[in-house]
Enzyme design. Structure first.
Site, PDB file in Angstrom:
ATOM      1  CG  PHE A 125      -0.871   1.026   2.365  1.00  0.00           C
ATOM      2  CD1 PHE A 125       0.150   0.613   3.075  1.00  0.00           C
ATOM      3  CD2 PHE A 125      -1.465   2.016   2.177  1.00  0.00           C
ATOM      4  CE1 PHE A 125       0.453   1.569   4.257  1.00  0.00           C
ATOM      5  CE2 PHE A 125      -1.124   3.186   3.283  1.00  0.00           C
ATOM      6  CZ  PHE A 125      -0.253   2.854   4.347  1.00  0.00           C
ATOM      7  CE  LYS A 126       4.892   1.941   4.679  1.00  0.00           C
ATOM      8  NZ  LYS A 126       3.835   0.805   5.249  1.00  0.00           N
ATOM      9  CG  ASP A 127       3.608   0.575  -4.663  1.00  0.00           C
ATOM     10  OD1 ASP A 127       4.672   1.025  -4.459  1.00  0.00           O
ATOM     11  OD2 ASP A 127       3.249  -0.599  -5.114  1.00  0.00           O
ATOM     12  CG  LEU A 130       6.320   6.373  -0.714  1.00  0.00           C
ATOM     13  CD1 LEU A 130       7.093   5.098  -0.265  1.00  0.00           C
ATOM     14  CD2 LEU A 130       7.032   7.654  -1.035  1.00  0.00           C
TER      15      LEU A 130
END
Ligand SMILES: *Cc1c(COP(=O)(O)O)cnc(C)c1O
Length: 524
Positions: A125-127, A130
């Site tokens: 989920f950091k995408d 980011l």
């Protein structure tokens, strides 16, 4: 919303204040994104939080995801032109994701909806943040340069225990005016995680393995950030500033607000919710960024009910919600199957407390000071009451986490990763008769070893059978896919064994070693 669509950049743009009341002047969005942390150690929040009518929220479902995101950014009235915002969002949420929906929802039954936040290039989920932050980081730096307020470029350094490093590399690779270096503990990340990082493409990236554990990496990077002489030399010699794009940057939080508003719109549009019906949201929580974004989505007008804060065995947040005491003085750090939630100091909680105290910077300074000096703080009864009005917490043990992966596969023929499993189990404990949206934060194939344990009844932390332990991460995922019939492994994970390795350097974790590695990165 119409009013916001016809303004020019900067004209009456929303400004940012800090949670500790240390900044004398509020700053524009572009500055907040470039600075990350405010002067005096506080975190930036927008001076005013905009609101949307329910009709406008539901209407977002008619737009592609990138345009929904652009609408929300325009609503926040940031100091970049509308056309620029649209362009940057198009790049943030396009074919870099493996589905047009970007963050699709899978409904397990009539009232249990899973928001899949792992369709980006690194399958976590950091995408969601980011892929977006770097676009706005480069554009903000350019805008400040155009206004004569900035005359240097950036070198971003990230210490990672696995997921964040790869997401940051993918986001910042080939970004204008930025170089990025990532340090991970040698031998301390999974085969998949290591290969994801060392095969990263892009002209401005560098990856180092560090002799030592994650703490050594993080301490090393913090020392480099604290070395003022090094920073000065860097700036004078190269016109480059060191920066960390970590999760306290407002530019990482804002993209996360979008998907909660957007999901609500989609659930209404697909007939799974009545417009206005309350939706509870469950988030597997570490640094409190994701769940705080859901809280802001609610302030903006999304009919969100209770926020369920799901913790693993590092349950400092759940205990805090239940008691009002945040205590890490006597708390050991536990290794769990959900490593991205293995966090004791949950940095975005500071923003939440600032909001819950009606923006009382004095209280925040006091509590954060207590946390520094005594490793604990306690909020007043009023704040605790407000916290408990909005949030419920539940902590899930390691055994239960793995058992949940198996149970959800058996019941729903749906395979989840250990972080999502923590949220699913917490939902079962906390839910009422309201529908629930569960944030799913990673694809299962990022955590194949623990998924294998779950499916074969092997205890958390226990060794895998020898023949399984000998497999590469990709081979293990292929085995799990065959066993479960879940063969859709994201391309970025499935092909790692065949990608060329670009980075093999192993360095010491001392300040001097990291600094000379960073110097070399600049001279490349
Ligand atoms: C970072 C992360 C989390 C925790 O999110 P926060 O915003 O830090 O609370 C949960 N799951 C996964 C897979 C993550 O990478």
């Amino acid at each position: 919303m119409a009013d916001n669509l016809n303004r020019t950049a900067d004209q009456g743009a929303n400004r940012y204040i800090d949670t500790r009341g240390a900044c004398t002047e509020p700053v524009p969005f572009t500055r907040a994104v470039i600075d990350g942390l405010a002067q005096g150690g506080g975190l930036y929040v927008p001076e005013s939080v905009p609101t949307l009518e329910l009709d406008d929220i539901v209407a977002l479902a008619d737009l592609p995801y990138a345009q929904r995101a652009a609408r929300i950014y325009q609503l926040f009235n940031i100091d970049l032109p509308d056309s620029k915002i649209v362009e940057l969002m198009g790049r943030s949420y396009g074919t870099n994701f493996d589905t047009d929906a970007i963050a699709p929802i899978t409904s397990l039954d009539e009232s249990t909806h899973v928001l899949e936040l792992w369709h980006g290039p690194t399958s976590a989920f950091k995408d969601m943040a980011l892929q977006c932050l770097p676009q706005f980081f480069s554009a903000s730096a350019q805008a400040l340069r155009d206004r004569g307020e900035l005359d240097h470029t950036f070198c971003i350094l990230v210490a990672t225990s696995g997921d964040t490093g790869k997401a940051a590399l993918e986001g910042f690779k080939d970004a204008d005016g930025v170089r990025i270096g990532v340090l991970f503990p040698d031998g301390g990340v999974s085969d998949i995680q290591r290969k994801q990082m060392v095969t990263t493409t892009g002209q401005n990236v560098q990856v180092w393995a560090v002799r030592g554990n994650f703490d050594d990496c993080q301490t090393g990077v913090k020392r480099v950030f604290g070395d003022e002489a090094f920073a000065a030399e860097f700036m004078d010699g190269h016109q480059v500033a060191l920066s960390s794009a970590n999760s306290i940057n407002w530019g990482r939080l804002m993209p996360q607000i979008v998907y909660y508003i957007s999901s609500y719109a989609e659930l209404v549009r697909s007939g799974k919710l009545e417009a206005g019906q309350l939706l509870d949201v469950c988030v597997p929580t570490g640094n409190f960024g994701n769940i705080l974004a859901a809280w802001y989505a609610k302030q903006i007008g999304t009919p969100i009910g209770t926020l369920f804060c799901a913790s693993n065995e590092n349950c400092v947040l759940t205990d805090f919600i239940n008691t009002g005491v945040y205590d890490i003085a006597d708390r050991g750090f536990v290794l769990t199957p959900s490593p991205s939630m293995d966090i004791l100091v949950s940095s975005n909680l500071e923003r939440q407390l600032f909001e819950l105290t009606d923006r009382n910077a004095d209280a925040i300074r006091q509590w954060m000071g207590d946390l520094d000096s005594q490793r604990r703080f306690e909020v007043d009864g009023d704040t605790l009451a407000k916290l408990q009005e909005g949030f419920k917490g539940s902590a899930i043990g390691n055994d239960e986490c793995l058992a949940t992966i198996k149970a959800v596969l058996d019941e729903h023929d749906y395979l989840i990763d250990p972080h999502t499993a923590v949220a699913y189990a917490a939902t079962q404990q906390l839910r009422s008769d309201r529908p629930v949206l569960i944030a799913s934060t990673a694809h299962w194939a990022k955590f194949g070893d623990n998924v294998y344990r779950a499916l074969h009844g092997i205890a958390p932390g226990a060794p895998l059978p020898e023949d399984v332990a000998a497999l590469t991460g990709c081979e293990l995922n292929a085995l799990i896919a065959r066993e479960t019939g879940k063969d859709a492994i994201p391309a970025g994970l499935a092909q790692l064994d065949t990608m060329p390795v670009r980075f093999t350097e192993v360095i010491d974790g001392g300040t001097a070693a990291i600094e000379s590695a960073v110097e070399a990165l600049l001279e490349r």
